[in-house]
Write a protein that holds these residues in place. Structure first.
Motif, PDB file in Angstrom:
ATOM      1  N   SER A  44       0.772  -1.308   0.151  1.00 38.87           N
ATOM      2  CA  SER A  44      -0.245  -0.002   0.102  1.00 38.87           C
ATOM      3  C   SER A  44       0.699   1.377  -0.058  1.00 38.87           C
ATOM      4  O   SER A  44       0.249   2.367   0.273  1.00 38.87           O
ATOM      5  N   GLU A  45       2.188   1.150   0.406  1.00 41.33           N
ATOM      6  CA  GLU A  45       3.123   2.438   0.246  1.00 41.33           C
ATOM      7  C   GLU A  45       3.368   2.477  -1.117  1.00 41.33           C
ATOM      8  O   GLU A  45       3.403   2.100  -2.383  1.00 41.33           O
ATOM      9  N   THR A  56      15.289   6.031  -4.094  1.00 40.13           N
ATOM     10  CA  THR A  56      16.396   6.831  -3.057  1.00 40.13           C
ATOM     11  C   THR A  56      16.032   5.700  -1.454  1.00 40.13           C
ATOM     12  O   THR A  56      16.702   5.317  -1.384  1.00 40.13           O
ATOM     13  N   ASP A  57      15.215   4.870  -1.537  1.00 37.61           N
ATOM     14  CA  ASP A  57      14.536   4.585  -0.350  1.00 37.61           C
ATOM     15  C   ASP A  57      15.201   3.497  -0.484  1.00 37.61           C
ATOM     16  O   ASP A  57      16.097   2.796  -0.100  1.00 37.61           O
ATOM     17  N   CYS A  99      19.572  -1.186   0.341  1.00 35.02           N
ATOM     18  CA  CYS A  99      20.586  -2.040  -0.020  1.00 35.02           C
ATOM     19  C   CYS A  99      21.702  -1.142  -0.098  1.00 35.02           C
ATOM     20  O   CYS A  99      22.455  -2.113  -0.597  1.00 35.02           O
ATOM     21  N   HIS A 100      22.229  -0.276  -0.144  1.00 40.59           N
ATOM     22  CA  HIS A 100      23.508   0.868   0.211  1.00 40.59           C
ATOM     23  C   HIS A 100      24.154   0.774  -0.447  1.00 40.59           C
ATOM     24  O   HIS A 100      25.326   0.195  -0.890  1.00 40.59           O
ATOM     25  N   VAL A 101      23.150   0.848  -1.199  1.00 38.41           N
ATOM     26  CA  VAL A 101      23.976   1.226  -3.441  1.00 38.41           C
ATOM     27  C   VAL A 101      23.321   3.143  -3.617  1.00 38.41           C
ATOM     28  O   VAL A 101      22.721   3.308  -2.947  1.00 38.41           O
ATOM     29  N   SER A 102      24.127   3.147  -4.443  1.00 40.85           N
ATOM     30  CA  SER A 102      24.062   4.394  -5.479  1.00 40.85           C
ATOM     31  C   SER A 102      22.706   4.510  -5.472  1.00 40.85           C
ATOM     32  O   SER A 102      22.107   3.111  -6.319  1.00 40.85           O
TER      33      SER A 102
END
Length: 338
Positions: free
Chosen positions: A248-249, A254-255, A260-263
């Motif tokens: 539902s989001e 970016t989030d 995932c700890h990447v750009s």
């Protein structure tokens, strides 16, 4: 896109640990089992004293973790056991557990030395020269010398045996659990109908049918919330896990990149490679697929479905649905409702 099983949910981990301990004794290898994220789900079976000391050293353990991570990824990529050398030239094996094309986890075995190396095994992580590390290794030379030694052929035979054994056990467990679950659902459906009739014997058939339909709707929504997707690139798995458990989001690229700890740029590139669609197209497309499931199996209103899947307005949901399916949700339901 298929539902993900987890090792913990389908097998008895206590019995699995006992099996792992026995396999470790027979093969002379240390063994540990991890889930698809690389998180251990068992205790280490007979970890060698040399490796215990190295893994407890803050400056050296990071290289052990890199070896584990890269070895697991390579095994998944190859879809077979991957034999390699760690940063101390000790033999390790990453054995993927893959069922129905789903990567469920891995068995990490090894901590042995080779008597021979005919295939010139790859050293998966190279540790830079360091005087402090050399000193620590010097102090641990007796433990290093006591590591078990096997031939390359023995290592290959053990890796294939573990691969087939572990995957067979997990496949059988899934088959057994699926059969039991189907039986339970059948019993539950029969019991639900009987209870409704007993508790509401003076109500109309129409009222009973409406209440039973509502129960089925709730069950369908619950099933959708438990769906998952397996990423061939395990680095993306946290993002898919979040997307599938937060239907539902309106998730943002970016989030997910941060998760995932990447750009964001790198995440976008590998996400498109993984799914064949840009993130901005994949998410609404996926929501429409979920909407189709609800339309086919429930009587939820268009407004309720729109809200369930996080669309800002029902009109926007209808517009998006028509963009992907070339017909309205209402018309889709008329044609395809089961």
């Amino acid at each position: 896109m298929s539902s993900r099983f987890s090792l913990e949910s389908i097998i008895d981990m206590e019995k699995w640990q006992q099996l792992q301990d026995s396999l470790s004794l027979v093969t002379k290898m240390a063994v540990i089992t991890t889930d698809y994220k690389g998180i251990p789900v068992t205790a280490h079976s007979h970890c060698q004293s040399f490796c215990q000391a190295i893994r407890q050293d803050e400056s050296l353990s990071q290289y052990c973790q890199k070896c584990d991570a890269r070895g697991g990824l390579e095994a998944v990529r190859l879809n077979k056991p991957y034999i390699y050398l760690c940063h101390f030239n000790i033999v390790d094996i990453a054995i993927p557990i893959i069922v129905n094309n789903q990567y469920m986890g891995a068995v990490m075995a090894g901590q042995v030395k080779l008597r021979d190396n005919p295939m010139e095994l790859e050293q998966i992580v190279t540790r830079p020269a360091n005087a402090d590390a050399n000193r620590k290794f010097k102090n641990l030379e007796p433990e290093y010398s006591s590591l078990p030694e096997l031939s390359y052929d023995e290592v290959v035979t053990i890796s294939e045996m573990l691969y087939h054994l572990c995957n067979y056990i997990v496949e059988e467990a899934i088959s057994k659990n699926t059969t039991i679950e189907m039986y339970r659902q059948a019993l539950h459906s029969e019991k639900t109908a009987s209870e409704f009739l007993a508790d509401h014997s003076y109500r109309s058939i129409q009222t009973f049918k409406a209440e039973l339909d509502n129960t089925l709707i709730d069950n369908q929504i619950s099933k959708m919330k438990n769906q998952q997707m397996l990423a061939s690139n395990s680095m993306l798995q946290p993002a898919f896990d979040y997307i599938y458990t937060h239907k539902s989001e309106n998730v943002k690229l970016t989030d997910m990149a941060a998760l995932c700890h990447v750009s964001p740029s790198y995440f976008s590139r590998i996400f498109t490679k993984e799914t064949g669609e840009n993130f901005s197209v994949f998410i609404p497309h996926l929501k429409i697929e979920w909407a189709k499931q609800i339309l086919e199996t429930t009587d939820l209103s268009i407004s309720e479905i729109s809200n369930e899947l996080g669309f800002s307005e029902p009109s926007y949901f209808i517009k998006s649905f028509k963009k992907f399916e070339q017909l309205t949700p209402a018309r889709y339901r008329q044609i395809y409702k089961r």
